[in-house]
Enzyme design. Structure first.
Site, PDB file in Angstrom:
ATOM      1  CE1 TYR A  34      -2.285   3.414   2.241  1.00  0.00           C
ATOM      2  CE2 TYR A  34      -3.762   2.467   0.605  1.00  0.00           C
ATOM      3  CZ  TYR A  34      -3.425   3.499   1.454  1.00  0.00           C
ATOM      4  OH  TYR A  34      -4.209   4.610   1.516  1.00  0.00           O
ATOM      5  CG  ASP A  37       0.794  -0.159  -5.027  1.00  0.00           C
ATOM      6  OD1 ASP A  37       1.763  -0.279  -5.796  1.00  0.00           O
ATOM      7  OD2 ASP A  37       0.094  -1.105  -4.659  1.00  0.00           O
ATOM      8  CD  GLU A 112      -6.967 -15.427 -13.457  1.00  0.00           C
ATOM      9  OE1 GLU A 112      -7.172 -16.045 -14.503  1.00  0.00           O
ATOM     10  OE2 GLU A 112      -5.944 -14.732 -13.241  1.00  0.00           O
ATOM     11  CE  LYS A 114      -1.218  -8.401  -7.512  1.00  0.00           C
ATOM     12  NZ  LYS A 114      -0.080  -8.720  -6.636  1.00  0.00           N
ATOM     13  CG  ASP A 116       2.556 -11.996  -1.342  1.00  0.00           C
ATOM     14  OD1 ASP A 116       3.225 -11.420  -2.213  1.00  0.00           O
ATOM     15  OD2 ASP A 116       2.678 -11.744  -0.130  1.00  0.00           O
ATOM     16  NE  ARG A 135       6.501  -9.465 -12.643  1.00  0.00           N
ATOM     17  CZ  ARG A 135       5.285  -9.369 -13.186  1.00  0.00           C
ATOM     18  NH1 ARG A 135       5.123  -8.709 -14.319  1.00  0.00           N
ATOM     19  NH2 ARG A 135       4.253  -9.945 -12.609  1.00  0.00           N
ATOM     20  CE1 TYR A 224      -0.447 -15.271 -14.026  1.00  0.00           C
ATOM     21  CE2 TYR A 224      -0.394 -16.325 -11.869  1.00  0.00           C
ATOM     22  CZ  TYR A 224       0.115 -15.407 -12.768  1.00  0.00           C
ATOM     23  OH  TYR A 224       1.193 -14.636 -12.422  1.00  0.00           O
ATOM     24  CE  LYS A 313      -0.657  -5.105  -4.569  1.00  0.00           C
ATOM     25  NZ  LYS A 313       0.714  -4.646  -4.864  1.00  0.00           N
ATOM     26  CB  CYS A 407      24.547 -11.033  27.168  1.00  0.00           C
ATOM     27  SG  CYS A 407      23.424 -12.466  27.183  1.00  0.00           S
ATOM     28  CB  CYS A 410      25.596 -14.119  30.812  1.00  0.00           C
ATOM     29  SG  CYS A 410      26.284 -13.660  29.198  1.00  0.00           S
ATOM     30  CB  CYS A 425      25.784 -13.234  24.124  1.00  0.00           C
ATOM     31  SG  CYS A 425      26.608 -13.734  25.648  1.00  0.00           S
ATOM     32  CB  CYS A 431      25.327 -17.160  27.769  1.00  0.00           C
ATOM     33  SG  CYS A 431      23.858 -16.162  27.461  1.00  0.00           S
TER      34      CYS A 431
END
Length: 672
Positions: A34, A37, A112, A114, A116, A135, A224, A313, A407, A410, A425, A431
Site C-alpha cells: 500500500y 503504491d 482470480e 492474486k 503473493d 519476470r 493462469y 489489492k 547480554c 549473562c 553474546c 550464558c
C-alpha cells in the site's frame, strides 16, 4: 516551488528504485504494498504535471527489478507486464466503465486470486518443458529451469493432448504457510537468518544455485495465462484456455470465477477479503481480466500494463496498540533478538501480544520510544511486525528504546560481526540460554535423535547441574541414583533415556557434526563437509580456504567452522565425545556392484547436475564398475560435466582430448 518539486521527484525516484531492487532482486519486502503504491501514484502525478523533471530511470516506466547476475538472461517473447492496481471499489467501477465504453456491454470477466509469490514463465515445445524464466525487468528475466523442475506441480512432459507445438504459460511460484513455518523453524535452529514471509522464502529458493537444495524446499505453482502463436484461432476466451490447460495437466487455482457484472466482481473481492486467511497460502488481492480475447486486443495496452486487466489489492491488516516493553531473547548461537511486548490486540483472527523487531537497525529505523502507540501488521508476514509509530499519540519526554550493549542473560559485552545486522553474546560457555539451546539442539530429531530426552529434560538437568556441556549427556549413566530421585523420572523412563543415549553413538559423522551446533552449519552443510573431509582430524587440519573450496561452503561458513575447530574448549569437548564413542569419521562401505558396464573406465565429475548430487553420481558410477579419480590426466576416460563447471578443467580436458559427457550419457552407458 519548482526546485521543491524537482527535489521531491528525485527523492521518490531514488526511494522507489531502492524498494524495487530489494523486492525483485534481493527478495526482501521493506515497505508495504500500500505504501509503495501510494508513493508510486504520487510520483506518476508529479511526472505528468512536470515532465521536464522525470528521470529516465523512473520506476513509473519499469515493471520489475534489475536482472541478477547468477543465471542466464533470457528475453521474453511476450513481455511480462505488470497490472494496474487499486485499493478501492470506486476505481474498480471506473475500470468497468472504461472497458464497456470501448467494447460495449456484452462483456464478462474472469476473477482470480492474486497469489503473493514469484511470477514465472514456462515454455513448452512438443509438450516438453524447455525453459522457465522469471519476470526480471519485464522484457527479460533469469532462466531458472533446473530449479523449477524440482516443483512437483510443474509437469516436465505433458501427456498427449490437443496443445500447440510451442506455447508459453505463466503463473506464480509460492510456498504454503505450513511449509514456511517448518522450514523457518529449521533455519532458526541452525542459527541462520530466517525469512520474513513465504513470498521471500519462495523467491530466495528459486534463486539458489543448487537445484538439489531447491528440491528440499516444498514450492508449489499455479498457472493462469496462456500465450501461443494463433492462440485466438484455438480459443475465444481466457476462461476457455484456462480450462484447456487444466486438461493438459497443469495446476490451476480452483477459486477462479466468471463474473458478468461489476457487482458480482465486488462480491467476489469482498468474499475473499474475509476468507483468504483460511487458505493454506497467501494472497494479496484479486486479479480481474476481460475474458474475451478479441476484446482484450481491442482494449490493448499502455506502456507497462494491459488495459483489459486490473488488480484489486487488499490492504495488509494493520492495528494500533501500545508498546509495553521490549525484551531480548538469546538463542543457542548467541544471537540476541528484540521482541516487542504489546497490549493484546486482535489481528487477522488471532490475539497478538508480541511482535518481532528483528535487530538493532529496526529499532533505530522505527525510532521507538517507551509507551509508543505502534502500528502492527500481519499481511504477508506470518509473525506480527511493528511497521510504524503513531507519533501524534507519543507521550512527551518518553525515553527512546536503546538496544543493550551487554547480554540480557549473562551481562557479557555484545559483539556484532562485520556485514551482519545481528548482535551476538560471545559467552557461549557461561550464558544459560546458549548452553540449554545447544543441549536441546544436540538431542534433536535431525541431529542425534536421542529418544527419552526432550527440551524440558535439558532445562531440568541444567538447573540441577547435571548438564553443562553436550558431552555430559554421555556421563548421565553415572548419575542414576540422582535421576531416580527426580519427579516424573521412573526406572523405565531412565532406562529408555540411557538406551537412547547409547544408540546415538551409532549416528554417522555428518549427524554428529550438525549436532555440534556450529554457527551457519545446517544439515546440508554438515553432510558436505563430512563427505569431503571424511574424518574430524582432516577437517580440523584444513585451512579456512580449503573448507571454502568445498561446494556450497563459501567464506563465511568456512570461517565459522575454522574458528570453532580452533577453540581449545571446543576441541576438548570433541575429545570427550570421541572418548564416549561417537562417530567422527565416514565409515567407507564396500560398494555393492549393480553391474559391470563401466568396468575398466575412469571418471572425474565436475559441475552441478539437476537430477543427481555429485556424491550420488559417483556412487552410481562405482556401483557399475567405474573408478573415480580426482584430477584430469591423459589417462582419464571421461569427464562428466554439469552446469557451472570450472573453465580451467574444461580447457585441460579439451587440450588432452578427454571425452566430455553428461549424466544422461552415464545412464545410457549403464543401460547399454
Amino acid at each position: 516551488m519548482l526546485a521543491d518539486i524537482q527535489e521531491r521527484i528525485a527523492h521518490l525516484t531514488t526511494e522507489l528504485n531502492a524498494y524495487n531492487y530489494q523486492y525483485y532482486v534481493l527478495a526482501n519486502s521493506v515497505v508495504s504494498d500500500y505504501d509503495f503504491d501510494q508513493k508510486l501514484k504520487e510520483l506518476e502525478a508529479l511526472e505528468a504535471a512536470y515532465p521536464q523533471f522525470k528521470d529516465p530511470n523512473s520506476p513509473t516506466a519499469k515493471v520489475g527489478g534489475d536482472i541478477t547476475q547468477k543465471f542466464n538472461t533470457v528475453r521474453h517473447r511476450w513481455p511480462m507486464l505488470s497490472l494496474g492496481n487499486t485499493y478501492n471499489e470506486q476505481e474498480l467501477r471506473e475500470f468497468d466503465e472504461r472497458v464497456r465504453k470501448v467494447v460495449g456491454d456484452e462483456v464478462t470477466y474472469v476473477c482470480e486470486l492474486k497469489f503473493d509469490g514469484l511470477s514465472i514463465s514456462l515454455t513448452y515445445e512438443q509438450g516438453v518443458l524447455q525453459r522457465a524464466v522469471t519476470r526480471g525487468d519485464g522484457t527479460q528475466g533469469d532462466e531458472v529451469t533446473n530449479n523449477v523442475k524440482t516443483i512437483r506441480s510443474v509437469p516436465h512432459r505433458l501427456k498427449k493432448g490437443d496443445y500447440p507445438e510451442e506455447f508459453e504459460i505463466r503463473g506464480e511460484i509460492f510456498m504454503h504457510r505450513a511449509a514456511f513455518e517448518r522450514l523457518n523453524k529449521q533455519r532458526e535452529d541452525e542459527g541462520v537468518q530466517t525469512y520474513a514471509n513465504p513470498r521471500n522464502f519462495a523467491s530466495g529458493t528459486i534463486k539458489l544455485q543448487d537445484p538439489k537444495e531447491v528440491a528440499k524446499r516444498p514450492l508449489d505453482c499455479f498457472l493462469y495465462f496462456l500465450y501461443a502463436e494463433n492462440r485466438n484461432k484455438r480459443f475465444d476466451s481466457h476462461w476457455e484456455s484456462i480450462q484447456a490447460v487444466k486438461s493438459w495437466g497443469f495446476q490451476i487455482c480452483e477459486h477462479t470465477a466468471l463474473c458478468v457484472t461489476i457487482d458480482e466482481i465486488i462480491d467476489f473481492v469482498n468474499h475473499w477479503d474475509s476468507e483468504r486467511h483460511k487458505l493454506s497460502y497467501d494472497i494479496d488481492g484479486i486479479v480481474i481480466k476481460v475474458n474475451d480475447y478479441a476484446q482484450q486486443e481491442e482494449l490493448g495496452f499502455t506502456a507497462k500494463s494491459p488495459r483489459w486487466a486490473i488488480s484489486y489489492k487488499y490492504k495488509a491488516e494493520r492495528v494500533e496498540t501500545t508498546l509495553n516493553s521490549v525484551s531480548y531473547q538469546v538463542g543457542r548461537t548467541g544471537a540476541v533478538t528484540p521482541v516487542a511486548n504489546l497490549a493484546p490486540v486482535l489481528l487477522a483472527g488471532t490475539t497478538v501480544k508480541r511482535a518481532s523487531l528483528h535487530n538493532a537497525n529496526e529499532i533505530a529505523r522505527l525510532d521507538l520510544h517507551e509507551g509508543d502507540t505502534v502500528y502492527v501488521e500481519k499481511g504477508g508476514e506470518i509473525i506480527p511486525k511493528i511497521i510504524g509509530v503513531n507519533n501524534e499519540k507519543r507521550v512527551t519526554h518518553t525515553a527512546p528504546i536503546v538496544y543493550p550493549s551487554v547480554c540480557p542473560e549473562c551481562g557479557t559485552q555484545l559483539v556484532r560481526q562485520e556485514g551482519e545486522a545481528v548482535h551476538y553474546c560471545p559467552n557461549e560457555a557461561g550464558c544459560r540460554p546458549q548452553i540449554v539451546g545447544k543441549l536441546q539442539h544436540f538431542i534433536g530429531r535431525k541431529m542425534m535423535d536421542i529418544q527419552g530426552m526432550g527440551d524440558e529434560t535439558m532445562e531440568t538437568f541444567f538447573k540441577l547441574g547435571l548438564l553443562r556441556k553436550i558431552a555430559d549427556i554421555y556421563s548421565l549413566k553415572d548419575h542414576q541414583e540422582e535421576l531416580k530421585g527426580l519427579a516424573r523420572f521412573g526406572e523405565k523412563s531412565i532406562d529408555n533415556m540411557l538406551t537412547g543415549i547409547e544408540l546415538s553413538k551409532e549416528k554417522p559423522f555428518e549427524k554428529v557434526l550438525f549436532a555440534l551446533g556450529i554457527r551457519h552449519v545446517g544439515e546440508t552443510i554438515a553432510k558436505k563437509l563430512a563427505q569431503h573431509f571424511k574424518h574430524i582430524d582432516q577437517l580440523i587440519a584444513a585451512s579456512a580456504e580449503e573448507m571454502a573450496a568445498v561446494q556450497d561452503i563459501g567464506g563465511r561458513i568456512a570461517d565459522s567452522v575454522y574458528n570453532y575447530l580452533h577453540d581449545p574448549q571446543h576441541l576438548m569437548e570433541i575429545g570427550r565425545l570421541r572418548e564416549a564413542g561417537l562417530q567422527f569419521e565416514i565409515i567407507e562401505q564396500e560398494v555393492q556392484l549393480a553391474g559391470n558396464s563401466l568396468s575398466g573406465k575412469t571418471f572425474l565429475i565436475s559441475g552441478v547436475f539437476a537430477d543427481f548430487s555429485r556424491e550420488e553420481l559417483a556412487q552410481l558410477i562405482e556401483s557399475h564398475g567405474g573408478k573415480m579419480v580426482s584430477s584430469i590426466s591423459a589417462k582419464l576416460n571421461y569427464l562428466v560435466a554439469g552446469d557451472k563447471m570450472g573453465p580451467s578443467k574444461l580447457a585441460k580436458a579439451e587440450k588432452l582430448q578427454v571425452p566430455i559427457i553428461s549424466d544422461r550419457d552415464i545412464l545410457q552407458m549403464i543401460n547399454q
